[in-house]
Scaffold this active site. Structure first.
Site, PDB file in Angstrom:
ATOM      1  N   SER A   1      -8.735   4.644   9.676  1.00 27.01           N
ATOM      2  CA  SER A   1     -10.125   5.053   9.936  1.00 27.01           C
ATOM      3  C   SER A   1     -10.531   4.724  11.365  1.00 27.01           C
ATOM      4  O   SER A   1      -9.950   3.854  11.998  1.00 27.01           O
ATOM      5  CB  SER A   1     -11.089   4.325   9.002  1.00 27.01           C
ATOM      6  OG  SER A   1     -10.742   4.522   7.680  1.00 27.01           O
TER       7      SER A   1
HETATM    8  N1  SAH Z   1      -7.141   1.182   5.313  1.00 25.91           N
HETATM    9  C1  SAH Z   1      -6.098   1.902   6.000  1.00 25.91           C
HETATM   10  C2  SAH Z   1      -6.321   3.393   6.089  1.00 25.91           C
HETATM   11  C3  SAH Z   1      -6.262   4.008   4.804  1.00 25.91           C
HETATM   12  S1  SAH Z   1      -5.980   5.714   4.637  1.00 25.91           S
HETATM   13  C4  SAH Z   1      -5.835   1.362   7.387  1.00 25.91           C
HETATM   14  O1  SAH Z   1      -6.540   0.451   7.831  1.00 25.91           O
HETATM   15  O2  SAH Z   1      -4.891   1.829   8.017  1.00 25.91           O
HETATM   16  C5  SAH Z   1      -6.047   5.670   2.868  1.00 25.91           C
HETATM   17  C6  SAH Z   1      -4.826   5.106   2.219  1.00 25.91           C
HETATM   18  O3  SAH Z   1      -5.052   5.065   0.823  1.00 25.91           O
HETATM   19  C7  SAH Z   1      -3.584   5.941   2.436  1.00 25.91           C
HETATM   20  O4  SAH Z   1      -2.571   5.167   2.998  1.00 25.91           O
HETATM   21  C8  SAH Z   1      -3.231   6.410   1.021  1.00 25.91           C
HETATM   22  O5  SAH Z   1      -1.843   6.541   0.801  1.00 25.91           O
HETATM   23  C9  SAH Z   1      -3.826   5.305   0.165  1.00 25.91           C
HETATM   24  N2  SAH Z   1      -4.106   5.641  -1.218  1.00 25.91           N
HETATM   25  C10 SAH Z   1      -4.553   6.824  -1.723  1.00 25.91           C
HETATM   26  N3  SAH Z   1      -4.696   6.734  -3.054  1.00 25.91           N
HETATM   27  C11 SAH Z   1      -4.341   5.472  -3.402  1.00 25.91           C
HETATM   28  C12 SAH Z   1      -4.254   4.780  -4.653  1.00 25.91           C
HETATM   29  N4  SAH Z   1      -4.544   5.361  -5.814  1.00 25.91           N
HETATM   30  N5  SAH Z   1      -3.853   3.481  -4.648  1.00 25.91           N
HETATM   31  C13 SAH Z   1      -3.524   2.863  -3.475  1.00 25.91           C
HETATM   32  N6  SAH Z   1      -3.559   3.487  -2.271  1.00 25.91           N
HETATM   33  C14 SAH Z   1      -3.963   4.769  -2.237  1.00 25.91           C
END
Ligand code: SAH
Length: 243
Positions: free
Chosen positions: A92
């Protein structure tokens, strides 16, 4: 009087210091902190007039975002923009990381859950403000890479788990705060269950591939919550393990 050798050595020392600063992206990170501080004031719908708190800005100023992205570029890492991290996912934009961190009201004795580890950057920021952070990622290579980055950078109070975060992580909870960094139409009930009374959950709620409401849920009593929408945001979708 300095000898010529001393003069040369001091010039070399200054040059090394400048190079070290470039490698560490010191200037860019400081500029990013000022950008998000100013942005928070203009975006006073989300945080009110207080803007971003000093301790949140300090955590942002100390967390080396460039070490969580593959480019390692200072200008890419510290622009107030999201950055792709592979597998269709993004880290983000810094302002949103700071905003979610502040809305979660993390304190030094807190245990925090993050769902959606991605690069590990948001977990690292939370880890500077909390006692313990447990973070879950559903994409195996991302979970593996984030765990390695966090370990290499000695974030010893962060645990990374591979899996679907819909069910939370009961063995690590209950949680004082929960931050979900992927968008879903509704808040997963297990996360509310694992939230302590007085705790807050921050999550983008809404359909995938469009904008969502960044939502803050406060658990005010067992089985009782209040919910408020804070800002419009755009997050990658929350996927489920059977998808
Ligand atoms: N917080 C992260 C950015 C996240 S992007 C950072 O600081 O880099 C959102 C993330 O959520 C992605 O990596 C995606 O693979 C993950 N995601 C999506 N659905 C999910 C689920 N059900 N359980 C765990 N992770 C999930």
């Amino acid at each position: 009087m300095k000898t010529l050798l001393q003069l040369v050595l001091s010039i070399v020392a200054v040059a090394q210091e400048a190079t070290a600063q470039d490698v560490e992206c010191v200037r860019e990170r400081a500029a990013m902190v000022e950008t998000i501080r100013a942005y928070a004031w203009s975006d006073n719908g989300a945080l009110g007039q207080q803007g971003l708190l000093e301790r949140v800005l300090e955590a942002m100023g100390r967390t080396k975002r460039h070490l969580f992205i593959s480019e390692r570029s200072c200008s890419i890492a510290y622009a107030d923009r999201p950055v792709p991290i592979g597998f269709g996912q993004t880290i983000s934009q810094p302002y949103i990381v700071a905003l979610m961190t502040q809305l979660a009201e993390v304190a030094p004795d807190h245990v925090v859950l993050e769902v959606g580890t991605g690069s590990g950057y948001q977990a690292a920021v939370l880890a500077r403000l909390a006692r313990k952070v447990c973070t879950i990622e559903i994409v195996p290579p991302l979970a593996e890479a984030a765990a390695k980055t966090l370990k290499d950078l000695a974030y010893d109070n962060v645990s990374v788990r591979l899996g679907d975060g819909y069910g939370g992580w009961p063995e690590c909870g209950p949680f004082d705060a929960i931050v979900v960094t992927a968008a879903l139409g509704q808040i997963p009930p297990p996360l509310i269950e694992q939230l302590k009374v007085g705790g807050r959950l921050v999550m983008p709620v809404g359909p995938a591939y469009t904008s969502q409401q960044l939502t803050v849920v406060e658990k005010i009593a067992p089985g009782k919550t209040t919910t408020r929408a804070v800002a419009l945001v755009r997050f990658v979708p929350f996927t489920r393990s059977q998808d």
